[in-house]
Scaffold this active site. Structure first.
Site, PDB file in Angstrom:
ATOM      1  N   GLU B 278       0.825  -1.198   0.000  1.00 49.36           N
ATOM      2  CA  GLU B 278       0.000   0.000   0.000  1.00 49.36           C
ATOM      3  C   GLU B 278       0.867   1.258   0.000  1.00 49.36           C
ATOM      4  OE1 GLU B 278      -4.373  -0.396   1.587  1.00 49.36           O
ATOM      5  OE2 GLU B 278      -3.116   0.414   3.171  1.00 49.36           O
ATOM      6  N   SER B 318      -7.512   1.709  -2.514  1.00 49.36           N
ATOM      7  CA  SER B 318      -6.283   0.988  -2.814  1.00 49.36           C
ATOM      8  C   SER B 318      -6.647  -0.343  -3.464  1.00 49.36           C
ATOM      9  CB  SER B 318      -5.522   0.721  -1.511  1.00 49.36           C
ATOM     10  OG  SER B 318      -4.614  -0.339  -1.703  1.00 49.36           O
ATOM     11  N   LYS B 357     -16.046 -10.187   6.768  1.00 52.59           N
ATOM     12  CA  LYS B 357     -14.971 -11.009   6.187  1.00 52.59           C
ATOM     13  C   LYS B 357     -15.539 -12.289   5.576  1.00 52.59           C
ATOM     14  CE  LYS B 357     -11.296  -8.566   7.018  1.00 52.59           C
ATOM     15  NZ  LYS B 357     -10.444  -8.105   5.922  1.00 52.59           N
ATOM     16  N   GLU B 365     -13.979 -12.969  -7.090  1.00 57.24           N
ATOM     17  CA  GLU B 365     -12.589 -12.667  -7.489  1.00 57.24           C
ATOM     18  C   GLU B 365     -11.581 -13.174  -6.463  1.00 57.24           C
ATOM     19  OE1 GLU B 365     -14.987 -10.506  -6.916  1.00 57.24           O
ATOM     20  OE2 GLU B 365     -14.311  -8.735  -5.815  1.00 57.24           O
TER      21      GLU B 365
END
Lengths: 160, 573
Positions: B278, B318, B357, B365
């Site tokens: 990141e 991000s 989660k 994906e």
């Protein structure tokens, strides 16, 4: 209802706040016959209200529906007088005959069934209103005939 | 300040404070059900009724302001009888299946019935018999157990700014549901699970994966590996009755081994890895004029929030996968082949303080060739259940250390568990990457603490950086609206879905008090203070992973394994 009608209604309520929700819902239903998902989302964007909230308000009232009406819209009175005259039995047989629960529309979009509280014709109960036309003292058999007439009309229409 | 009398004793209240607020400060316990500290009072359940001299009826203390000279009685026979009757009426159409209920022992309704002396069924009402909503991979709803207190509705709207659910219908047919009464999976729900935490009954629970993990552990053809998120080790002890704030990392690792997990990895390792990727991504964006401010992507509720409500900001996210999914990808894409194991026979389990989660792990994906990188996600609560199921006494276990190579972590990865931790870790590493020197004081105070929006202006080398840290999606919405209105001074924004970050996640132990989150946060910072390696770029195993396999941050292999993409969601919002 086309998107245009919806936009026209919202334009009339430009800058409206959340207290304008019910009038807008009423106008949209008047134009559209029901409240579609698309309309609810669009109204939500207009008033900055989440769709869940609008759905919550709309389901609080009996006047709003969320599926289009059928070509033949049956309003069956379950008011006190009609109840005394046997409207529960009539409703049971209507549900069985049309294979619809109150508030639903048939898959072929021909029939929809709605329960109303009173249509102001208490002397004539049980009362059924079909597309604005009143039918008095409706028995289960009479109701079956009304439905059969509608189907017959459709059949003739299809043959022509 | 005003004074009024409660049960014959004079007490003080602030101007505008409710009777309940003043009573609680004085240590008078008035039972409540719909009341939630920090949310608007509704007076819906009326359990908090008290007698006020001169008032015609009983008064709901949660929504009634205290006034000077008022005389309040909190435990007269009339009050106690009214409270008991309310609970009896709530129970009149309740399924009464406490023995089989996931909430049993942690249920407010159960506690109230016990405390108020409900010992028999007084009223028998018609059951609602509404279907379970099991459509969501994260949250299961059982409308029959709902008491319509509205806490979930308020937390979803007022704290998270999502408003996926509301009261639908009227009278006895009222229910809490989504727009158009469809499944949670097709609603605007972001799976954060804050509704589960505030639910007083078993109406909202996580979608449990305990059985699946028990079955996998018993299957000799499978190699079951586990990763655990940074905040789990400071939450887990509470499942076993220990006060919040104790770190049981080593004992938890020992428990994993006893239960038959073949490898124990630490998600904080991939948190360190996330920092490397990141920070490089941010540097790349700054250097090439990419989309700024960049926003973190660790928190899957936040990701779905952006995809649903603010798709225009997707380019700001991000492209890094979350630490959970990075670990999953490395386990199946690097570790398994290295161990000569078929990825399909490796079951990768992750322990998270989070219900979202579970949803993230199921994103298509995240399953190359239809083999999911993470097979099952368990919440901290479910881990507690698993440990109890296996008959282990967590607190009696000798501490053990995690497995190499992905068990090594720095404290920078560990503080990911608290809001501000990702940013703090990123600033530490960015400072080194840009100046070649370590930050003198590694503790960055403005980024710490429970505040919903924290900001930092810092000079790193020649670069003037504006950073913001947000937790709670309602706060995130505020910040996004500022950006939409043209705010330009920010480069990097950390967003955590849950208020306070993962230490207050939707998968944490139930029934925790508001102070628990702070204690867990302190536990993480204590770990940070007490260890030697405190910057992600000094994680030797991360370095080795780059040398042996990945190459360099943002390299081709990284891109394939560690980065992802986002898609706008066509949802009724």
């Amino acid at each position: 209802m086309s998107t245009m009608d919806l936009e026209a209604i919202l334009k009339k309520h430009a800058g409206a706040k959340r207290d304008a929700l019910i009038p807008i819902l009423q106008e949209v239903q008047e134009a559209q016959g029901y409240l579609s998902r698309e309309a609810v989302t669009r109204i939500g964007r207009h008033l900055n209200l989440p769709a869940s909230k609008i759905f919550g308000v709309a389901t609080f009232y009996n006047q709003f529906r969320f599926t289009p009406k059928g070509k033949y819209h049956v309003m069956l009175c379950r008011g006190t007088a009609c109840h005394v005259k046997g409207s529960q039995k009539l409703l049971d047989s209507a549900v069985k005959l049309l294979k619809l629960k109150p508030g639903e529309t048939s898959r072929d979009k021909l029939f929809s069934l709605e329960i109303v509280a009173c249509m102001g014709a208490c002397g004539l109960g049980p009362v059924v209103n079909l597309n604005g036309e009143f039918h008095a003292a409706v028995s289960s058999r009479k109701f079956a005939k009304i439905v059969e007439d509608c189907r017959q009309k459709e059949l003739e229409h299809a043959q022509n | 300040m005003i004074q009024f009398e409660a049960d014959g004793k004079t007490i003080e209240a602030r101007d505008g404070e409710t009777i309940l607020g003043a009573l609680r400060r004085e240590g008078v316990n008035v039972p409540t059900l719909c009341h939630m500290e920090g949310l608007s009072p509704t007076g819906a359940c009326r359990l908090c009724v008290v007698e006020v001299e001169g008032a015609p009826g009983l008064v709901p203390s949660c929504s009634f302001p205290a006034s000077a000279g008022m005389k309040v009685k909190t435990r007269t026979p009339r009050v106690l009888e009214a409270r008991k009757t309310i609970v009896e009426l709530l129970l009149s159409n309740h399924p009464d299946d406490c023995l089989y209920c996931a909430r049993s022992g942690k249920c407010d309704l159960q506690t109230l019935a016990r405390d108020l002396g409900v010992r028999q069924r007084t009223y028998r009402g018609a059951r609602n018999d509404r279907p379970l909503d099991i459509s969501s991979p994260s949250i299961t709803r059982d409308p029959d157990k709902c008491v319509l207190c509205g806490r979930c509705v308020r937390v979803c709207e007022e704290i998270q700014g999502v408003a996926a659910i509301d009261f639908i219908g009227r009278g006895s047919k009222t229910t809490v549901a989504t727009a158009f009464d469809r499944g949670l999976n097709v609603s605007s729900c972001v799976n954060c699970g804050q509704c589960i935490l505030v639910c007083p009954t078993g109406a909202l629970t996580e979608h449990s994966n305990v059985e699946a993990v028990v079955a996998a552990l018993a299957d000799p053809s499978k190699t079951v590996v586990v990763q655990h998120a940074p905040s789990v080790s400071v939450q887990l002890a509470e499942e076993f009755g220990i006060k919040a704030g104790l770190d049981v990392d080593g004992k938890m690792v020992a428990a994993f081994r006893r239960m038959g997990f073949a490898r124990v990895f630490d998600t904080s390792f991939t948190a360190d890895l996330t920092i490397m990727e990141e920070a490089s991504e941010l540097a790349h964006r700054v250097a090439t004029g990419g989309v700024l401010p960049m926003m973190t992507s660790c928190s899957p509720g936040w990701i779905k929030f952006v995809e649903t409500f603010y798709p225009d900001f997707m380019p700001n996210l991000s492209s890094c996968k979350s630490p959970q999914q990075m670990m999953g990808a490395i386990i199946k894409g690097f570790w398994a082949p290295n161990q000569k194991l078929d990825p399909a026979n490796v079951i990768s389990v992750s322990i998270m303080p989070c219900t979202a989660k579970k949803f993230e792990a199921e994103r298509p994906e995240m399953a190359p060739n239809h083999v999911p990188d993470v097979d099952y996600v368990l919440t901290t609560r479910e881990l507690g259940e698993l440990i109890r199921r296996f008959g282990l006494d967590l607190m009696a276990l000798e501490s053990e250390t995690a497995d190499t190579p992905f068990g090594e972590r720095t404290t920078a990865g560990k503080i990911f568990g608290a809001s501000g931790g990702v940013m703090e870790a990123a600033v530490r590493t960015a400072h080194f990457l840009l100046t070649g020197k370590e930050l003198e004081n590694l503790e960055i105070r403005p980024l710490r603490g429970a505040k919903g929006i924290k900001e930092l202006r810092a000079k790193i080398g020649d670069l003037e950086v504006g950073a913001a840290v947000v937790s709670g999606l309602g706060n995130a919405r505020q910040l996004l609206e500022q950006l939409k209105a043209g705010r330009k001074d920010l480069h990097f924004i950390e967003v955590m879905t849950c208020p306070g970050g993962c230490i207050n996640g939707g998968g944490q132990p139930l029934g925790a008090d508001p102070e628990a989150a702070k204690a867990r946060m302190q536990a993480l910072y204590k770990i940070d203070r007490s260890e030697a390696v405190r910057v992600s770029h000094k994680n030797t195993e991360v370095k080795r992973l780059y040398d042996d396999f990945l190459g360099r941050p943002l390299g081709e292999k990284s891109h394939k394994l560690l980065h992802t993409h986002y898609a706008k969601r066509e949802t009724v919002i």
